[in-house]
Design a protein around this motif. Structure first.
Motif, PDB file in Angstrom:
ATOM      1  N   HIS A 179       0.593  -1.273  -0.098  1.00  0.00           N
ATOM      2  CA  HIS A 179      -0.210   0.138  -0.592  1.00  0.00           C
ATOM      3  C   HIS A 179       0.895   1.176  -0.349  1.00  0.00           C
ATOM      4  O   HIS A 179       2.126   1.169   0.801  1.00  0.00           O
ATOM      5  N   ALA A 180       0.639   1.766  -0.289  1.00  0.00           N
ATOM      6  CA  ALA A 180       1.332   3.555  -0.658  1.00  0.00           C
ATOM      7  C   ALA A 180       0.144   4.799  -1.604  1.00  0.00           C
ATOM      8  O   ALA A 180      -0.644   4.117  -2.183  1.00  0.00           O
ATOM      9  N   VAL A 181       0.187   5.875  -1.489  1.00  0.00           N
ATOM     10  CA  VAL A 181       0.139   7.100  -1.879  1.00  0.00           C
ATOM     11  C   VAL A 181       1.234   7.769  -2.631  1.00  0.00           C
ATOM     12  O   VAL A 181       2.479   7.755  -2.624  1.00  0.00           O
ATOM     13  N   ILE A 182       1.181   7.269  -3.801  1.00  0.00           N
ATOM     14  CA  ILE A 182       1.719   8.199  -4.858  1.00  0.00           C
ATOM     15  C   ILE A 182       1.844  10.043  -4.614  1.00  0.00           C
ATOM     16  O   ILE A 182       0.374  10.260  -5.329  1.00  0.00           O
ATOM     17  N   ASP A 183       3.051  10.305  -4.573  1.00  0.00           N
ATOM     18  CA  ASP A 183       2.499  12.591  -5.008  1.00  0.00           C
ATOM     19  C   ASP A 183       3.437  12.854  -5.439  1.00  0.00           C
ATOM     20  O   ASP A 183       4.628  12.564  -5.290  1.00  0.00           O
ATOM     21  N   ALA A 184       2.854  12.554  -6.774  1.00  0.00           N
ATOM     22  CA  ALA A 184       4.175  13.547  -8.082  1.00  0.00           C
ATOM     23  C   ALA A 184       3.131  14.595  -8.912  1.00  0.00           C
ATOM     24  O   ALA A 184       1.924  13.615  -9.542  1.00  0.00           O
ATOM     25  N   PRO A 185       3.614  15.414  -9.308  1.00  0.00           N
ATOM     26  CA  PRO A 185       2.714  16.564  -9.912  1.00  0.00           C
ATOM     27  C   PRO A 185       2.874  15.926 -11.217  1.00  0.00           C
ATOM     28  O   PRO A 185       4.077  15.586 -11.485  1.00  0.00           O
ATOM     29  N   ILE A 186       1.794  16.351 -12.222  1.00  0.00           N
ATOM     30  CA  ILE A 186       1.492  15.827 -13.192  1.00  0.00           C
ATOM     31  C   ILE A 186       1.293  17.320 -14.069  1.00  0.00           C
ATOM     32  O   ILE A 186       0.726  17.994 -13.601  1.00  0.00           O
ATOM     33  N   GLY A 187       2.348  17.016 -15.292  1.00  0.00           N
ATOM     34  CA  GLY A 187       1.774  18.018 -16.458  1.00  0.00           C
ATOM     35  C   GLY A 187       2.534  17.573 -17.656  1.00  0.00           C
ATOM     36  O   GLY A 187       2.214  16.282 -17.774  1.00  0.00           O
ATOM     37  N   ILE A 194      -1.154  15.548 -25.951  1.00  0.00           N
ATOM     38  CA  ILE A 194      -1.774  14.428 -25.892  1.00  0.00           C
ATOM     39  C   ILE A 194      -1.088  14.481 -24.405  1.00  0.00           C
ATOM     40  O   ILE A 194      -2.118  13.857 -22.712  1.00  0.00           O
ATOM     41  N   LYS A 195       0.174  13.865 -24.338  1.00  0.00           N
ATOM     42  CA  LYS A 195       1.144  12.800 -22.920  1.00  0.00           C
ATOM     43  C   LYS A 195       1.393  13.493 -22.226  1.00  0.00           C
ATOM     44  O   LYS A 195       1.293  15.401 -21.710  1.00  0.00           O
ATOM     45  N   ARG A 196       0.706  13.312 -20.825  1.00  0.00           N
ATOM     46  CA  ARG A 196       1.485  13.515 -19.580  1.00  0.00           C
ATOM     47  C   ARG A 196       2.328  13.206 -19.234  1.00  0.00           C
ATOM     48  O   ARG A 196       3.058  11.906 -18.916  1.00  0.00           O
ATOM     49  N   MET A 197       3.050  13.962 -17.685  1.00  0.00           N
ATOM     50  CA  MET A 197       4.032  13.034 -17.019  1.00  0.00           C
ATOM     51  C   MET A 197       4.538  13.646 -15.817  1.00  0.00           C
ATOM     52  O   MET A 197       3.876  14.907 -15.378  1.00  0.00           O
ATOM     53  N   VAL A 198       5.720  12.605 -15.537  1.00  0.00           N
ATOM     54  CA  VAL A 198       5.362  13.693 -13.086  1.00  0.00           C
ATOM     55  C   VAL A 198       6.898  14.754 -13.722  1.00  0.00           C
ATOM     56  O   VAL A 198       7.584  14.444 -14.319  1.00  0.00           O
ATOM     57  N   ARG A 199       6.567  15.572 -13.329  1.00  0.00           N
ATOM     58  CA  ARG A 199       7.009  16.715 -13.630  1.00  0.00           C
ATOM     59  C   ARG A 199       6.813  18.135 -11.713  1.00  0.00           C
ATOM     60  O   ARG A 199       6.436  18.304 -12.181  1.00  0.00           O
ATOM     61  N   SER A 200       7.936  18.700 -12.030  1.00  0.00           N
ATOM     62  CA  SER A 200       8.334  19.155 -10.733  1.00  0.00           C
ATOM     63  C   SER A 200       7.032  20.068 -10.965  1.00  0.00           C
ATOM     64  O   SER A 200       6.699  21.208 -10.055  1.00  0.00           O
ATOM     65  N   ASP A 201       7.144  21.285 -11.774  1.00  0.00           N
ATOM     66  CA  ASP A 201       6.213  22.234 -12.181  1.00  0.00           C
ATOM     67  C   ASP A 201       4.626  22.131 -12.366  1.00  0.00           C
ATOM     68  O   ASP A 201       4.101  22.838 -13.159  1.00  0.00           O
ATOM     69  N   GLY A 202       4.623  20.444 -12.725  1.00  0.00           N
ATOM     70  CA  GLY A 202       3.170  19.906 -13.004  1.00  0.00           C
ATOM     71  C   GLY A 202       2.239  20.358 -11.764  1.00  0.00           C
ATOM     72  O   GLY A 202       2.453  20.936 -11.000  1.00  0.00           O
ATOM     73  N   ARG A 203       0.891  19.658 -11.671  1.00  0.00           N
ATOM     74  CA  ARG A 203      -0.097  20.510 -10.780  1.00  0.00           C
ATOM     75  C   ARG A 203      -0.137  19.099  -9.836  1.00  0.00           C
ATOM     76  O   ARG A 203       0.172  17.867 -10.286  1.00  0.00           O
ATOM     77  N   ARG A 234      -2.437   6.323 -15.255  1.00  0.00           N
ATOM     78  CA  ARG A 234      -1.386   5.472 -16.572  1.00  0.00           C
ATOM     79  C   ARG A 234      -0.369   6.446 -16.062  1.00  0.00           C
ATOM     80  O   ARG A 234       1.177   5.377 -15.912  1.00  0.00           O
ATOM     81  N   VAL A 235      -0.278   7.937 -15.749  1.00  0.00           N
ATOM     82  CA  VAL A 235       1.421   8.406 -15.427  1.00  0.00           C
ATOM     83  C   VAL A 235       1.826   8.164 -14.003  1.00  0.00           C
ATOM     84  O   VAL A 235       3.366   8.124 -14.373  1.00  0.00           O
ATOM     85  N   HIS A 236       1.362   8.265 -13.097  1.00  0.00           N
ATOM     86  CA  HIS A 236       1.810   7.479 -12.030  1.00  0.00           C
ATOM     87  C   HIS A 236       2.166   6.384 -11.894  1.00  0.00           C
ATOM     88  O   HIS A 236       3.532   6.159 -11.244  1.00  0.00           O
ATOM     89  N   MET A 237       1.727   5.202 -12.076  1.00  0.00           N
ATOM     90  CA  MET A 237       2.127   4.073 -12.755  1.00  0.00           C
ATOM     91  C   MET A 237       3.628   3.412 -13.308  1.00  0.00           C
ATOM     92  O   MET A 237       4.383   3.358 -13.222  1.00  0.00           O
ATOM     93  N   ALA A 238       3.171   4.514 -14.051  1.00  0.00           N
ATOM     94  CA  ALA A 238       4.519   4.422 -15.498  1.00  0.00           C
ATOM     95  C   ALA A 238       5.574   5.284 -15.079  1.00  0.00           C
ATOM     96  O   ALA A 238       6.961   4.364 -14.918  1.00  0.00           O
ATOM     97  N   SER A 239       5.817   6.302 -13.835  1.00  0.00           N
ATOM     98  CA  SER A 239       6.491   6.754 -13.686  1.00  0.00           C
ATOM     99  C   SER A 239       6.913   5.876 -12.196  1.00  0.00           C
ATOM    100  O   SER A 239       8.074   6.256 -11.672  1.00  0.00           O
ATOM    101  N   LEU A 240       6.125   5.052 -12.209  1.00  0.00           N
ATOM    102  CA  LEU A 240       7.203   4.267 -11.009  1.00  0.00           C
ATOM    103  C   LEU A 240       7.704   2.980 -11.634  1.00  0.00           C
ATOM    104  O   LEU A 240       8.216   2.075 -11.392  1.00  0.00           O
ATOM    105  N   GLY A 241       7.269   2.715 -12.897  1.00  0.00           N
ATOM    106  CA  GLY A 241       7.991   1.818 -13.593  1.00  0.00           C
ATOM    107  C   GLY A 241       6.978   0.437 -13.670  1.00  0.00           C
ATOM    108  O   GLY A 241       7.539  -0.333 -14.194  1.00  0.00           O
ATOM    109  N   HIS A 242       6.139   0.590 -13.649  1.00  0.00           N
ATOM    110  CA  HIS A 242       4.999  -0.136 -13.599  1.00  0.00           C
ATOM    111  C   HIS A 242       3.926   0.343 -15.010  1.00  0.00           C
ATOM    112  O   HIS A 242       2.327  -0.206 -13.819  1.00  0.00           O
ATOM    113  N   PRO A 243       4.228   0.524 -15.296  1.00  0.00           N
ATOM    114  CA  PRO A 243       2.769   1.040 -16.434  1.00  0.00           C
ATOM    115  C   PRO A 243       1.869  -0.191 -16.574  1.00  0.00           C
ATOM    116  O   PRO A 243       1.457  -1.313 -16.169  1.00  0.00           O
TER     117      PRO A 243
END
Length: 299
Positions: A179-187, A194-203, A234-243
């Motif tokens: 169990h975990a909470v992914i806390d990572a901004p997306i932009g 179309i495509k989004r990604m985890v980025r420091s200046d995201g929402r 989709r973005v958060h799971m891909a950012s963990l290496g588990h798309p």
């Protein structure tokens, strides 16, 4: 006409506008009621919003008529209805059907289908108010409001995070953390509309997950969103290496059992103030998703 009536039971006089706000009527809707054909009456007499109500008096609000768009096509494709009353319509969206019409999917999105349903059932308002949306390839629950007031109520719950949505997804690889909470901004991803990604200046974006079942090469997760960013799971799971399995945009479309991202909105829960009860709806796992789990579990 759509009407609502409440009795004021407070001890001190209260402005009508304050009492209406307490019932969940937004400033925007209040303006529409005042200037677009609605009415505000206390004990049968039309009043201004500056009128002070006394204990025991009854307020009746009539919503202005809603004019449906002539440009929205009507679809007669049947709906899989999970819950319905005079205020809300909760439906189970199949995969490969868009939530809202676009130039590519102009005639048979969920909005077109709900428009057709409202027309066929002679609903009091035939304007489609979509409250929650899913990507075209994601299956599961979509909520519609049947009038502007109901839409306002659920918009408020979305902003307050009291409207709960739970998803099931199958991700690539075996996740070790239960169990975990992914806390990572997306932009937005540079160079892509179309495509989004985890980025420091995201929402700001938060996704909570629990492992339901670990399989040989994949993991079944239960996921709850605490924010509503585009492609968030989709973005958060891909950012963990588990798309997500089958996700062509953030992973690979190589699984033989499912030809879309393995993502399903399985339940929603919201408070219905008109019925004064909590409403919880469940959408069964679709056939392709079940087939994926069955075969992945056998590897």
């Amino acid at each position: 006409m759509i009407e609502f009536e409440w009795q004021y039971t407070g001890d001190s006089p209260i402005y009508v506008r304050t009492f209406m706000r307490q019932q969940g009527i937004s400033r925007t809707l209040l303006k529409q009621i005042k200037f677009s054909g609605g009415s505000i009456c206390v004990d049968g007499t039309q009043v201004r919003v500056t009128y002070k109500m006394r204990s025991g008096q009854r307020l009746k609000v009539t919503l202005p008529p809603e004019i449906p768009s002539d440009h929205l096509q009507v679809s007669d494709t049947p709906l899989d209805i999970l819950y319905e009353d005079d205020h809300f319509l909760v439906v189970n969206k199949p995969a490969e059907v868009a939530s809202v019409p676009s130039h590519i999917y102009a005639d048979d999105s969920m909005v077109n289908r709900v428009k057709g349903y409202l027309t066929r059932t002679h609903a009091a308002s035939q304007v489609t108010h979509i409250v929650t949306r899913l990507d075209r390839e994601t299956s599961g629950i979509v909520i519609f409001a049947k009038h502007h007031f109901a839409h306002t109520v659920l918009d408020t719950q979305l902003k307050q995070h009291s409207l709960k949505k739970t998803y099931l997804c199958v991700v690539s690889g075996v996740m070790s953390q239960q169990h975990a909470v992914i806390d990572a901004p997306i932009g937005r991803q540079p160079g892509s509309f179309i495509k989004r990604m985890v980025r420091s200046d995201g929402r700001s974006a938060q996704t909570e997950y629990w492992v339901v079942k670990r399989m040989q090469a994949t993991t079944l997760l239960r996921v709850r969103l605490h924010t509503g960013r585009t492609h968030q799971i989709r973005v958060h799971m891909a950012s963990l290496g588990h798309p997500l399995v089958g996700d062509f945009l953030y992973g690979q479309q190589t699984n033989p059992w499912i030809h879309r991202q393995a993502l399903h909105c399985a339940s929603v829960s919201f408070y219905n103030p008109f019925a004064q009860q909590q409403i919880t709806c469940y959408a069964p796992i679709p056939a392709d998703f079940a087939t994926l789990i069955e075969h992945e579990n056998q590897l």
